[in-house]
Design a protein around this motif. Structure first.
Motif, PDB file in Angstrom:
ATOM      1  N   GLY A 209     -10.988   9.644  -3.453  1.00 30.65           N
ATOM      2  CA  GLY A 209     -11.372   9.178  -1.920  1.00 30.65           C
ATOM      3  C   GLY A 209     -10.937   8.206  -1.090  1.00 30.65           C
ATOM      4  N   ALA A 210      -9.746   8.633  -1.399  1.00 28.94           N
ATOM      5  CA  ALA A 210      -8.819   7.413  -0.746  1.00 28.94           C
ATOM      6  C   ALA A 210      -8.572   8.704   0.395  1.00 28.94           C
ATOM      7  CB  ALA A 210      -7.743   7.183  -1.385  1.00 28.94           C
ATOM      8  N   LYS A 211      -8.681   8.467   1.838  1.00 32.83           N
ATOM      9  CA  LYS A 211      -8.510   9.024   2.696  1.00 32.83           C
ATOM     10  C   LYS A 211      -7.251   8.598   3.312  1.00 32.83           C
ATOM     11  CE  LYS A 211     -11.776  12.197   2.717  1.00 32.83           C
ATOM     12  NZ  LYS A 211     -11.948  12.226   1.177  1.00 32.83           N
ATOM     13  N   THR A 212      -6.863   7.289   3.387  1.00 33.14           N
ATOM     14  CA  THR A 212      -5.337   6.847   4.227  1.00 33.14           C
ATOM     15  C   THR A 212      -4.812   6.097   3.017  1.00 33.14           C
ATOM     16  OG1 THR A 212      -6.806   6.312   6.265  1.00 33.14           O
ATOM     17  CG2 THR A 212      -4.834   5.299   5.763  1.00 33.14           C
ATOM     18  N   VAL A 213      -3.482   6.346   3.015  1.00 30.52           N
ATOM     19  CA  VAL A 213      -2.919   5.734   2.171  1.00 30.52           C
ATOM     20  C   VAL A 213      -1.161   5.913   2.585  1.00 30.52           C
ATOM     21  CG1 VAL A 213      -1.592   6.521  -0.769  1.00 30.52           C
ATOM     22  CG2 VAL A 213      -3.435   7.511  -0.024  1.00 30.52           C
ATOM     23  N   VAL A 214      -0.599   4.881   2.468  1.00 29.22           N
ATOM     24  CA  VAL A 214       0.599   4.189   2.339  1.00 29.22           C
ATOM     25  C   VAL A 214       1.982   4.201   1.777  1.00 29.22           C
ATOM     26  CG1 VAL A 214       1.875   2.578   3.834  1.00 29.22           C
ATOM     27  CG2 VAL A 214      -0.340   2.690   4.210  1.00 29.22           C
ATOM     28  N   VAL A 215       2.977   5.584   1.163  1.00 29.57           N
ATOM     29  CA  VAL A 215       3.171   4.857   0.286  1.00 29.57           C
ATOM     30  C   VAL A 215       4.997   4.881   1.201  1.00 29.57           C
ATOM     31  CG1 VAL A 215       4.338   6.527  -1.072  1.00 29.57           C
ATOM     32  CG2 VAL A 215       2.414   7.427  -0.733  1.00 29.57           C
ATOM     33  N   PRO A 216       5.151   3.961   0.739  1.00 29.40           N
ATOM     34  CA  PRO A 216       6.713   2.493   1.116  1.00 29.40           C
ATOM     35  C   PRO A 216       7.750   2.908   0.904  1.00 29.40           C
ATOM     36  CG  PRO A 216       4.982   1.175   1.004  1.00 29.40           C
ATOM     37  CD  PRO A 216       4.212   2.428   0.110  1.00 29.40           C
ATOM     38  N   GLY A 217       8.765   3.549   1.536  1.00 32.22           N
ATOM     39  CA  GLY A 217       9.519   3.149   0.594  1.00 32.22           C
ATOM     40  C   GLY A 217      10.672   2.271   0.067  1.00 32.22           C
ATOM     41  N   ILE A 218      12.077   2.304  -1.096  1.00 28.56           N
ATOM     42  CA  ILE A 218      12.434   1.111  -0.918  1.00 28.56           C
ATOM     43  C   ILE A 218      13.559   0.288  -0.109  1.00 28.56           C
ATOM     44  CG2 ILE A 218      12.511   1.873  -3.334  1.00 28.56           C
ATOM     45  CD1 ILE A 218      15.096   1.893  -3.534  1.00 28.56           C
ATOM     46  N   TRP A 219      13.934  -1.237  -0.219  1.00 32.06           N
ATOM     47  CA  TRP A 219      14.498  -1.720   0.927  1.00 32.06           C
ATOM     48  C   TRP A 219      16.049  -1.133   0.168  1.00 32.06           C
ATOM     49  CZ3 TRP A 219      11.295  -3.888  -2.644  1.00 32.06           C
ATOM     50  CH2 TRP A 219      11.765  -4.568  -3.760  1.00 32.06           C
ATOM     51  N   ARG A 254      18.734   5.359  -0.202  1.00 27.28           N
ATOM     52  CA  ARG A 254      18.702   6.435   0.920  1.00 27.28           C
ATOM     53  C   ARG A 254      18.640   7.293   0.133  1.00 27.28           C
ATOM     54  NH1 ARG A 254      23.703   4.350   3.534  1.00 27.28           N
ATOM     55  NH2 ARG A 254      24.857   5.792   2.779  1.00 27.28           N
ATOM     56  N   TYR A 255      19.307   7.354  -0.751  1.00 25.44           N
ATOM     57  CA  TYR A 255      18.572   8.618  -1.505  1.00 25.44           C
ATOM     58  C   TYR A 255      17.220   8.674  -2.122  1.00 25.44           C
ATOM     59  CZ  TYR A 255      19.073  12.635  -4.996  1.00 25.44           C
ATOM     60  OH  TYR A 255      18.809  13.289  -6.299  1.00 25.44           O
ATOM     61  N   HIS A 256      16.419   7.396  -2.638  1.00 21.73           N
ATOM     62  CA  HIS A 256      14.729   7.845  -2.741  1.00 21.73           C
ATOM     63  C   HIS A 256      14.670   7.869  -2.393  1.00 21.73           C
ATOM     64  CE1 HIS A 256      11.756   5.080  -5.196  1.00 21.73           C
ATOM     65  NE2 HIS A 256      11.636   5.521  -3.531  1.00 21.73           N
ATOM     66  N   ASN A 257      14.730   7.048  -0.723  1.00 22.81           N
ATOM     67  CA  ASN A 257      14.178   7.424   0.146  1.00 22.81           C
ATOM     68  C   ASN A 257      14.068   8.666   1.126  1.00 22.81           C
ATOM     69  OD1 ASN A 257      13.350   4.416  -0.099  1.00 22.81           O
ATOM     70  ND2 ASN A 257      14.806   4.189   1.654  1.00 22.81           N
ATOM     71  N   ILE A 277       1.126   8.463   4.866  1.00 23.52           N
ATOM     72  CA  ILE A 277       2.072   8.074   5.779  1.00 23.52           C
ATOM     73  C   ILE A 277       3.412   6.860   4.643  1.00 23.52           C
ATOM     74  CG2 ILE A 277       2.269   5.249   7.478  1.00 23.52           C
ATOM     75  CD1 ILE A 277      -0.578   5.438   7.635  1.00 23.52           C
ATOM     76  N   ASN A 278       4.986   7.665   5.095  1.00 26.54           N
ATOM     77  CA  ASN A 278       5.463   7.000   4.799  1.00 26.54           C
ATOM     78  C   ASN A 278       6.105   5.794   5.845  1.00 26.54           C
ATOM     79  OD1 ASN A 278       9.078   7.033   4.803  1.00 26.54           O
ATOM     80  ND2 ASN A 278       7.524   8.012   2.415  1.00 26.54           N
ATOM     81  N   ALA A 279       6.356   4.902   4.672  1.00 28.10           N
ATOM     82  CA  ALA A 279       6.976   3.559   5.571  1.00 28.10           C
ATOM     83  C   ALA A 279       7.525   2.423   4.844  1.00 28.10           C
ATOM     84  CB  ALA A 279       5.488   2.370   4.766  1.00 28.10           C
ATOM     85  N   ASP A 280       8.895   2.238   5.475  1.00 31.30           N
ATOM     86  CA  ASP A 280      10.033   1.638   5.314  1.00 31.30           C
ATOM     87  C   ASP A 280      10.069  -0.101   4.971  1.00 31.30           C
ATOM     88  OD1 ASP A 280      12.657   2.137   6.243  1.00 31.30           O
ATOM     89  OD2 ASP A 280      12.621   2.878   7.341  1.00 31.30           O
ATOM     90  N   TYR A 281      10.860   0.424   4.716  1.00 30.95           N
ATOM     91  CA  TYR A 281      11.312  -1.276   4.016  1.00 30.95           C
ATOM     92  C   TYR A 281      12.953  -1.266   4.751  1.00 30.95           C
ATOM     93  CZ  TYR A 281       7.538  -3.032   1.299  1.00 30.95           C
ATOM     94  OH  TYR A 281       5.999  -3.899   1.156  1.00 30.95           O
ATOM     95  N   TYR A 282      13.270  -0.014   4.170  1.00 28.40           N
ATOM     96  CA  TYR A 282      15.277   0.047   4.196  1.00 28.40           C
ATOM     97  C   TYR A 282      15.569  -0.162   5.942  1.00 28.40           C
ATOM     98  CZ  TYR A 282      20.062   1.884   4.029  1.00 28.40           C
ATOM     99  OH  TYR A 282      21.643   2.183   3.791  1.00 28.40           O
ATOM    100  N   GLN A 283      15.193   0.823   6.260  1.00 29.84           N
ATOM    101  CA  GLN A 283      15.425   0.565   8.097  1.00 29.84           C
ATOM    102  C   GLN A 283      15.318  -0.281   8.477  1.00 29.84           C
ATOM    103  OE1 GLN A 283      17.293   2.497   9.573  1.00 29.84           O
ATOM    104  NE2 GLN A 283      17.763   0.587  11.098  1.00 29.84           N
TER     105      GLN A 283
END
Length: 371
Positions: A209-219, A254-257, A277-283
């Motif tokens: 049922g999730a309609k908004t999902v944030v998936v962050p990368g690694i730092w 970077r490869y992972h992200n 949503i692809n969220a960013d810790y790296y940048q």
């Protein structure tokens, strides 16, 4: 490596105003590791370990004025997101004295994407590992669901207005692999498996049922002060000249992200009715390191606030933050890194704002929901 400082913790022990046009989320469900944990590790570790340094001062000093199980001086990205949507700070699931009607946090410091069995079967397990992997966290969510909604239709409606955050995951997987003797070249080969596990979790939540999902990368792990303090004997060519960070560890991040971004886009094509949503810790961390003054940080952004060392990073892996005699800096607001691995509240605040309005999320959370 990130793991080594985290292991040293374990071995030795270890509301803002919402905007009027903000989208209306009624709950937040968070999965992840120490960048999101708000107290689950402390509950898991207490029966096993005598002392848990993240549950001692000066942790939590900036906002809460006492330790809360967060690996920071104050609030995390998750906390700032909750405040933005006028929701209570998301309680850790393992503290069952809280109400979870407006969300639950399943994140555990040290958590991996891959199952604990993977590390055992590949001789990569460690006494510092607690079984709080992504699959375990999904299991906790499944256990909680019947108290939130009773039928498929009811759950679909309940989670339609929930914000789900899946990660970050992956950094601890790679750290445990390095700790177990894997080379960076070998670890690159495991990245697709980690990405597949993360995306399978996101897809499972979508089906529930999730309609908004944030998936962050690694730092950028090559900018982690604990890693830098451990690798001071490496030749100058191993470092990025513009940042002073380690090239090979940042290459892995970077490869992972990049793999994660492609996988999330593919998942978005499959579920066009869902906001992924692809969220960013790296940048953001790279931005902090390159131009610290732009964010109000000191001109030595790789130096930690809470530490006791004579090296340039202020990191001593045998005398970590909260150990006797190890205190914090006078003004954590001026620092990017809190304890050698984790960030300060100030850094998390900048990242949270970047996730909400850009440029550190694709698309930004506030642009991704119909008002």
């Amino acid at each position: 490596m990130k793991l080594l400082l985290f292991c040293s913790f374990l071995v030795i022990s270890c509301h803002g105003n919402s905007k009027p046009d903000s989208p209306h989320f009624t709950s937040i469900f968070s999965f992840g590791d120490s960048f999101a944990d708000t107290g689950n590790l402390v509950v898991l570790a207490t029966p096993v370990l005598k002392d848990i340094w993240i549950d001692m001062p000066p942790y939590g000093e900036t906002f809460f004025r006492h330790p809360t199980g967060r690996c920071s001086d104050g609030r995390l990205v998750l906390d700032f997101l909750a405040e933005n949507f006028s929701l209570p700070l998301v309680p850790p699931y393992l503290e069952h004295n809280s109400s979870f009607e407006q969300g639950a946090n399943f994140a555990v410091a040290g958590a991996t994407a891959l199952d604990f069995a993977f590390f055992v079967n590949n001789n990569l397990s460690s006494p510092f590992m607690f079984n709080g992997s992504l699959s375990v966290q999904l299991g906790w969510f499944a256990d909680l669901k019947p108290s939130l909604c009773k039928s498929y239709e009811e759950c679909q409606e309940y989670f339609r207005t929930s914000l789900f955050i899946v990660g970050e995951f992956g950094a601890n997987d790679y750290a445990f692999m390095m700790f177990g003797g894997k080379t960076l070249e070998q670890i690159h080969g495991y990245v697709p498996m980690v990405i597949e596990t993360i995306c399978a979790a996101a897809e499972s939540l979508i089906k529930q049922g999730a309609k908004t999902v944030v998936v962050p990368g690694i730092w950028p792990d090559g900018c982690t002060p604990a890693n830098l303090a451990q690798n001071t004997s490496r030749p100058i060519e191993d470092y990025e000249p513009e940042t002073g960070c380690l090239k090979d560890l940042n290459d892995l991040s970077r490869y992972h992200n990049s793999k994660l971004l492609k996988a999330v886009k593919k998942l978005q094509q499959k579920y066009s009715h869902v906001r992924l949503i692809n969220a960013d810790y790296y940048q953001p961390i790279m931005d902090f390191v390159r131009t610290p003054h732009s964010f109000g940080f000191i001109d030595t952004p790789l130096r930690v606030c809470c530490g006791n060392a004579t090296n340039q990073y202020n990191v001593n892996l045998t005398e970590v933050c909260a150990m006797p005699g190890v205190g914090s800096c006078e003004n954590p607001l001026e620092y990017v890194n809190w304890d050698g691995v984790h960030l300060t509240e100030a850094a998390y605040h900048h990242i949270a704002q970047g996730w909400l309005t850009g440029p550190y999320a694709e698309p930004p959370i506030l642009n991704s929901v119909d008002n």
